[in-house]
Write a protein that holds these residues in place. Structure first.
Motif, short mmCIF file in Angstrom:
data_model
loop_
_atom_site.label_atom_id
_atom_site.label_comp_id
_atom_site.label_asym_id
_atom_site.label_seq_id
_atom_site.Cartn_x
_atom_site.Cartn_y
_atom_site.Cartn_z
N THR A 135 0.80 -1.22 0.00
CA THR A 135 0.00 0.00 0.00
C THR A 135 0.83 1.28 0.00
O THR A 135 0.27 2.37 -0.03
CB THR A 135 -0.96 0.04 1.22
N ASP A 195 -3.26 0.84 -4.48
CA ASP A 195 -4.45 0.36 -3.78
C ASP A 195 -4.93 -0.98 -4.32
O ASP A 195 -5.66 -1.71 -3.63
CB ASP A 195 -5.60 1.37 -3.90
N GLU A 196 -4.56 -1.28 -5.56
CA GLU A 196 -4.93 -2.53 -6.20
C GLU A 196 -3.67 -3.18 -6.75
O GLU A 196 -2.70 -2.49 -7.08
CB GLU A 196 -5.92 -2.30 -7.34
N LYS A 241 -2.08 -6.88 -9.02
CA LYS A 241 -2.14 -8.24 -9.55
C LYS A 241 -1.23 -9.09 -8.68
O LYS A 241 -0.03 -8.83 -8.58
CB LYS A 241 -1.62 -8.27 -10.99
N GLY A 271 -6.70 -10.36 -9.28
CA GLY A 271 -6.72 -8.92 -9.05
C GLY A 271 -7.31 -8.64 -7.69
O GLY A 271 -8.41 -9.10 -7.37
N VAL A 272 -6.59 -7.90 -6.86
CA VAL A 272 -6.98 -7.72 -5.47
C VAL A 272 -7.08 -6.24 -5.12
O VAL A 272 -6.19 -5.45 -5.44
CB VAL A 272 -5.94 -8.39 -4.53
N ASN A 273 -8.19 -5.87 -4.48
CA ASN A 273 -8.28 -4.59 -3.80
C ASN A 273 -7.62 -4.80 -2.44
O ASN A 273 -8.16 -5.52 -1.59
CB ASN A 273 -9.73 -4.15 -3.65
N ILE A 274 -6.46 -4.20 -2.24
CA ILE A 274 -5.65 -4.51 -1.07
C ILE A 274 -6.37 -4.16 0.22
O ILE A 274 -6.36 -4.91 1.20
CB ILE A 274 -4.30 -3.79 -1.15
N LYS A 296 -9.58 -4.04 0.89
CA LYS A 296 -10.66 -4.98 1.21
C LYS A 296 -10.11 -6.27 1.80
O LYS A 296 -10.67 -6.81 2.76
CB LYS A 296 -11.48 -5.27 -0.04
N LEU A 336 -12.99 -10.43 -6.00
CA LEU A 336 -11.78 -10.10 -6.73
C LEU A 336 -12.12 -9.21 -7.92
O LEU A 336 -13.28 -9.09 -8.32
CB LEU A 336 -11.10 -11.39 -7.22
N ILE A 337 -11.12 -8.57 -8.47
CA ILE A 337 -11.31 -7.67 -9.60
C ILE A 337 -10.60 -8.24 -10.82
O ILE A 337 -9.69 -9.06 -10.70
CB ILE A 337 -10.82 -6.24 -9.29
N VAL A 373 -6.45 -3.84 -13.67
CA VAL A 373 -5.43 -3.29 -12.78
C VAL A 373 -4.30 -2.74 -13.62
O VAL A 373 -3.94 -3.30 -14.66
CB VAL A 373 -4.90 -4.38 -11.82
#
Length: 263
Positions: free
Chosen positions: A36, A40-41, A43, A84-87, A89, A128-129, A134
């Motif tokens: 972070t 914020d996001e 892979k 893909g991750v929203n860190i 969350k 996940l995104i 990303v």
């Protein structure tokens, strides 16, 4: 790194299909916290050897390269690919664990494209995104930096915090003759200089020649709270700075591009 730094190729990302792991909540949260500093996001590559992330900030000024080895997990099974991750969350889910030593289980549901995070008394499904949404990871630059010094994380933070009082940029000067690293702030009215020598402060010193680079305090400040233990500082004259350290089993590298000085 320059503003023209390019990302990886634009081929569609291979999304992960299988991933199951158990890990101490504090270990995973610490790893995510390091990411972070600049993004914020991310892979997250789910390799057989562990988690791997390469990410660059929106301004193409700073990047993070971080590995959490499979050996740091209680159990680990990954079939490769990327999620893909929203860190933030995922950190929220991990934060529900009953203490940093509590064990959480992670399970990737390939049908719902959610990462299930299960603790002893809770279950949280994190959406996940799309990895292709990303920001593309950077091509890792192959830089031949001449100087490496190793400074404690606390000393690094103290110097960067101090420079904020006089300037919005910090100069890093390596002087081989003195076997010293100088971290300097030069303001309109005030100046500040920290001198870290091999005899008194530096864990290691290996420099081929003198070097000077200037960095945005904003970016340096973003990493000071993430650093741990001895920090390897690789630098050269008006070149990016690399900061490498280990934290809770993870190996993390930050790279920050310099501010080009007017001549």
């Amino acid at each position: 790194m320059s503003a023209e730094a390019e990302g990886a190729d634009d081929a569609p990302t291979t999304e992960a299909e299988t991933f199951t792991a158990t890990v101490e909540a504090g270990v995973l949260d610490s790893y995510l916290d390091c990411l972070t500093a600049f993004v914020d996001e991310a892979k997250v590559e789910l390799t057989a050897d562990g988690l791997h992330v390469e990410a660059i900030d929106a301004a193409n000024v700073a990047g993070v390269f971080a590995d959490l080895p499979a050996g740091e997990f209680e159990s680990y099974d990954a079939g490769g690919g990327v999620v893909g991750v929203n860190i933030g969350k995922l950190q929220t889910a991990i934060g529900l664990a009953d203490g940093s030593e509590a064990i959480v289980t992670l399970y990737l549901d390939p049908e719902t494209r959610k990462l299930d995070v299960d603790g002893s008394d809770f279950s949280y499904s994190v959406g996940l995104i799309d990895p292709d949404s990303v920001r593309q990871s950077p091509d890792r630059p192959d830089l031949d930096l001449s100087n490496r010094v190793t400074l404690g994380a606390d000393q690094f933070k103290r110097a960067v915090d101090g420079v904020e009082n006089v300037s919005d940029h910090a100069g890093f000067h390596v002087e081989p003759d003195d076997e010293a690293l100088f971290i300097v702030g030069e303001g309109d009215l005030d100046d500040l200089e920290f001198e870290f020598t091999r005899d008194d402060h530096l864990h290691d010193f290996d420099a081929e020649g003198p070097s000077t680079s200037l960095f945005s305090h904003e970016y340096l400040d973003s990493v000071t709270g993430k650093l741990a233990g001895p920090v390897d500082i690789d630098t050269d004259d008006q070149m990016p700075i690399w900061l490498t350290f280990e934290r809770n089993g993870a190996t993390v590298e930050y790279m920050i591009a310099p501010r080009i000085r007017n001549t």
